[in-house]
Design a protein around this motif. Structure first.
Motif, PDB file in Angstrom:
ATOM      1  N   ALA A  14       0.815  -1.223   0.000  1.00 44.00           N
ATOM      2  CA  ALA A  14       0.000   0.000   0.000  1.00 44.00           C
ATOM      3  C   ALA A  14       0.847   1.271   0.000  1.00 44.00           C
ATOM      4  N   PRO A  15       1.902   1.387   0.834  1.00 46.27           N
ATOM      5  CA  PRO A  15       2.712   2.614   0.790  1.00 46.27           C
ATOM      6  C   PRO A  15       3.377   2.833  -0.564  1.00 46.27           C
ATOM      7  N   LEU A  17       2.155   1.858  -3.445  1.00 48.11           N
ATOM      8  CA  LEU A  17       1.106   2.296  -4.359  1.00 48.11           C
ATOM      9  C   LEU A  17       0.753   3.760  -4.133  1.00 48.11           C
ATOM     10  N   ALA A  18       0.787   4.185  -2.882  1.00 43.63           N
ATOM     11  CA  ALA A  18       0.517   5.589  -2.588  1.00 43.63           C
ATOM     12  C   ALA A  18       1.560   6.482  -3.257  1.00 43.63           C
ATOM     13  N   GLU A  19       2.789   6.004  -3.326  1.00 45.87           N
ATOM     14  CA  GLU A  19       3.884   6.802  -3.898  1.00 45.87           C
ATOM     15  C   GLU A  19       3.950   6.690  -5.416  1.00 45.87           C
ATOM     16  N   GLY A  21       1.517   5.010  -7.508  1.00 45.30           N
ATOM     17  CA  GLY A  21       0.280   4.535  -8.119  1.00 45.30           C
ATOM     18  C   GLY A  21      -0.014   5.134  -9.476  1.00 45.30           C
ATOM     19  N   THR A  22       0.078   6.462  -9.585  1.00 49.60           N
ATOM     20  CA  THR A  22      -0.253   7.102 -10.862  1.00 49.60           C
ATOM     21  C   THR A  22       0.767   6.745 -11.939  1.00 49.60           C
ATOM     22  N   ASN A  59      -6.209   5.483  -7.259  1.00 45.44           N
ATOM     23  CA  ASN A  59      -6.946   5.561  -5.993  1.00 45.44           C
ATOM     24  C   ASN A  59      -7.689   4.263  -5.707  1.00 45.44           C
ATOM     25  N   TYR A  62      -5.171   1.491  -4.735  1.00 45.67           N
ATOM     26  CA  TYR A  62      -4.685   1.754  -3.383  1.00 45.67           C
ATOM     27  C   TYR A  62      -5.750   1.376  -2.342  1.00 45.67           C
ATOM     28  N   ALA A  63      -7.013   1.750  -2.620  1.00 44.86           N
ATOM     29  CA  ALA A  63      -8.094   1.406  -1.680  1.00 44.86           C
ATOM     30  C   ALA A  63      -8.231  -0.102  -1.535  1.00 44.86           C
ATOM     31  N   VAL A  66      -5.451  -1.328   0.796  1.00 42.29           N
ATOM     32  CA  VAL A  66      -5.682  -0.951   2.193  1.00 42.29           C
ATOM     33  C   VAL A  66      -6.780  -1.812   2.811  1.00 42.29           C
ATOM     34  N   GLN A 389     -11.227  11.728  -4.786  1.00 40.08           N
ATOM     35  CA  GLN A 389     -11.473  11.953  -3.368  1.00 40.08           C
ATOM     36  C   GLN A 389     -11.878  13.417  -3.180  1.00 40.08           C
TER      37      GLN A 389
END
Length: 393
Positions: A14-15, A17-19, A21-22, A59, A62-63, A66, A389
Motif C-alpha cells: 500500500a505505501p 502504491l501511494a507513492e 500509483g499514478t 486511488n 490503493y483502496a 488498504v 477523493q
C-alpha cells in the motif's frame, strides 16, 4: 478467498502504491492501449489525456490494498464504478486484459522490487476484485434487461427535438429509432451517448444525466457546450454544432445510483451549480408531480442570468407545489454565492439534501452542510467523472 499470506503481501504494498500509483496506472494504460487499441472505443480520451483516469484507477487500486482484509468496505465504490461500466458496455472478457497489463505495469515501474511473490499476490487479489465487478455488473445487466422496453449495451435513438436552455446548455430529446418506448428510470440516473465523430479515430462515449422526470416515450439530456479548444469539449461541441433534429445517436440504458429516494415525504433540498442542475431537474420534477406537498428547497448557482438554464421549467413546477422555496444565485453579482448563512436560512435540519456541480462547489456545499448540523446520511452526492477523493475537511 485469499490466503493470509497473500493479503499480508498486498497490504505491505500500500505505501508503494501511494507513492507510485499514478506512474503505474499511466504505464498500464499506455501499454494496454498499444496492445488493444480497440479499447479506445470505450475509454474517455479526454480523461486519459489529462491524467484523470490514471489518478482514479490509482486511488481504486490503493483502496483495494488498504482494505484487502475486508473488501466489503469498498463495495459502495465497486457499485458506483459498476454502474458506469454497465453504461459503457464493459464485458467480462475485458477484465483479463486489464489484469494482464496492470500486473505488467507494476513489474515495469517497481522493477526488482516487484518480486514474484508480490506479482503473484496481486494477481490473486485482482482476480477476486475482478470477479466482484463481473458479478455485480452481470446482475445489473440482468436487472436492466428485465425492465419493460429496456436493452443491453447500446441502441439507436433519434433526436426528436433540440432546445436551447441557456447560452451554453442545450437539451436533446431522444426517442428510440425503432418506435418503441423507453424504460422507466429513477430520477438522477444517466445514460451514455456513443458517437462516431468525423476526424476521430475511435468512437467516443459520454455520460449525461437525464434532465427530466421519467417519461414513457423519450429521454432528455441537457449538454453544456465546452470551449472548442478544451479536450473535454470534443463531444459537447459536436452535439451542439453538428447533431440536429432527425439525426441518430447510440444510447445506453439508464444507470447510476445518485437517485432521489421517492419513498420519503420529509423535507428535501436540491443544491446545484452550473450544469450540475441536470440531475436535479429530474428529481425536482418528480417531487413536483408525485409529492407536491413535500417541503422542498431548490438552490442553484450560476455565473449570470444568461447562463442559468431551466428557469421557466422550474417556475412551472413551483406553481404546482404548496411548500417550496427556489432561488438562483449569480456569482457575477454582489452576494451571489450560496453561503453557510444561506444554507442555515433555507435548509431544515431534518432535510435530505442532494448536491451536484463542479468539484470545488460540491466540496464547499457538503462542508457547510456538515457545519450547519446535517449528518453524512442526509447528504447525497456523486462526482460525475473518474472517481476522485472530495476534499471535505
Amino acid at each position: 478467498m485469499l490466503s493470509q499470506e497473500t493479503r499480508d503481501i498486498v497490504k505491505s504494498t500500500a505505501p508503494v502504491l501511494a507513492e507510485h500509483g499514478t506512474t503505474i496506472t499511466t504505464e498500464f494504460y499506455k501499454t494496454m492501449f498499444e496492445a488493444h487499441p480497440e479499447l479506445l472505443d470505450i475509454f474517455n480520451h479526454a480523461n486519459q489525456s489529462q491524467g484523470r483516469q490514471q489518478a482514479a484507477l490509482a486511488n481504486t487500486v490503493y483502496a483495494a490494498a488498504v482494505h484487502i482484509d475486508n473488501l466489503e468496505a469498498i463495495l459502495p465504490a465497486v457499485v458506483q464504478i459498476a454502474h458506469k461500466h454497465v453504461s459503457l458496455g464493459i464485458k467480462p472478457e475485458h477484465y483479463p486484459i486489464v489484469g494482464e497489463y496492470l500486473l505488467k505495469a507494476i513489474k515495469t515501474v517497481l522493477s526488482d522490487a516487484a518480486t514474484d511473490d508480490i506479482i503473484n499476490a496481486w494477481g490473486e487479489a485482482y482476480g477476486v476484485i475482478a470477479d466482484a465487478f463481473i458479478g455485480v455488473e452481470a446482475n445489473m445487466y440482468e436487472q436492466t434487461e428485465e425492465k419493460e422496453n429496456s436493452w443491453r449495451f447500446f441502441k439507436d435513438f433519434k433526436v426528436a427535438r433540440k432546445v436551447k436552455e441557456s447560452e451554453i446548455i442545450t437539451s436533446f430529446y431522444l426517442q428510440p429509432a425503432d418506435g418503441a418506448n423507453v424504460p422507466e428510470y429513477q430520477p438522477g440516473q444517466y445514460i451514455s451517448v456513443r458517437l462516431s465523430i468525423p476526424g476521430e479515430e475511435h468512437t467516443v462515449i459520454r455520460q449525461y444525466s437525464l434532465s427530466q422526470a421519467s417519461r414513457p416515450d423519450e429521454f432528455r439530456i441537457s449538454v453544456k457546450r465546452e470551449a472548442d479548444n478544451d479536450p473535454n469539449g470534443v463531444v459537447s461541441v459536436y452535439l451542439h454544432k453538428e447533431v440536429n433534429e432527425g439525426d441518430t445517436v447510440e444510447v445506453s440504458a439508464p444507470a447510476g445510483e445518485f437517485v432521489l429516494d421517492e419513498s420519503k415525504t420529509t423535507p428535501v433540498a436540491f443544491i446545484s451549480g452550473g450544469v450540475g442542475i441536470t440531475p436535479m431537474m429530474s428529481m425536482f420534477e418528480t417531487v413536483a408531480t408525485t409529492t407536491p406537498d413535500r417541503p422542498t428547497v431548490f438552490l442553484h448557482g450560476a455565473r449570470n442570468e444568461a447562463l442559468a438554464a431551466f428557469q421557466d421549467d422550474i417556475a412551472r413546477q413551483v406553481a404546482n407545489m404548496s411548500h417550496v422555496m427556489y432561488q438562483t444565485f449569480y456569482s457575477d453579482e454582489p452576494n451571489g454565492f450560496i453561503t453557510r448563512e444561506v444554507l442555515e436560512r433555507f435548509i431544515a435540519k431534518d432535510s435530505d439534501v442532494y448536491v451536484c456541480g463542479p468539484v470545488p462547489f460540491m466540496e464547499a456545499m457538503i462542508r457547510e452542510l456538515h457545519n450547519i448540523g446535517l449528518d453524512e446520511d442526509q447528504i447525497h452526492y456523486e462526482f460525475f467523472g473518474p472517481s476522485v477523493q472530495l476534499q471535505l475537511s
